[in-house]
Design a protein around this motif. Structure first.
Motif, short mmCIF file in Angstrom:
data_model
loop_
_atom_site.label_atom_id
_atom_site.label_comp_id
_atom_site.label_asym_id
_atom_site.label_seq_id
_atom_site.Cartn_x
_atom_site.Cartn_y
_atom_site.Cartn_z
N VAL A 32 -9.80 -5.12 5.32
CA VAL A 32 -8.55 -5.88 5.31
C VAL A 32 -8.72 -7.03 4.33
O VAL A 32 -9.48 -7.97 4.58
N GLU B 222 -11.19 -8.46 10.71
CA GLU B 222 -11.30 -7.17 11.39
C GLU B 222 -11.84 -6.08 10.46
O GLU B 222 -11.88 -4.91 10.83
N LEU C 136 -3.16 -6.39 11.05
CA LEU C 136 -4.60 -6.47 10.81
C LEU C 136 -4.98 -7.77 10.12
O LEU C 136 -4.22 -8.32 9.30
N MET D 190 -3.30 0.41 14.86
CA MET D 190 -3.59 -0.99 14.65
C MET D 190 -2.47 -1.64 13.85
O MET D 190 -2.04 -1.12 12.82
#
Length: 116
Positions: A114, A90, A86, A83
């Motif tokens: 996050v 999320e 971010l 990923m």
């Protein structure tokens, strides 16, 4: 005994990258389509990315296309989600899923947070 064990979650800042892994055991991993899902208390569990048994075909939620990459290693029975970039929204528990017809297995999830 079927096991899907996610790892790699943690607290990161917006824009950071993170790599999730799922170690599978107790079933014929190479026969199962695999996927990553995520869920928050406010939302239903949603598919983030999926991958075919061979790894040749992948699919992504529109919101993660171009930033997330799903991959699998059938020799090591592992599934990975890379990923990038971010975003705070999320933040979720990310789950590993294995599916073969009516057989459907889930891991316990790993938390990705996050936040700045």
């Amino acid at each position: 005994q079927v096991q899907l064990e996610e790892s790699g979650g943690g607290l990161v800042q917006p824009g950071d990258s993170l790599r999730l892994s799922c170690a599978a055991s107790g079933f014929a991993f190479h026969l199962y389509a695999m996927g990553w899902y995520r869920q928050t208390p406010e939302k239903e569990r949603e598919l983030v990315a999926g991958i075919s048994i061979s790894g040749d075909t992948t699919a992504y939620a529109d919101s993660v296309k171009g930033r997330f990459t799903i991959s699998r290693d059938n020799a090591k029975n592992t599934l990975t989600l890379q990923m990038h970039s971010l975003k705070p929204d999320e933040t979720a528990v990310y789950y590993c899923n294995a599916n073969y017809y009516e057989m459907d297995y889930w891991g316990k999830g790993t938390l990705v947070a996050v936040s700045s």
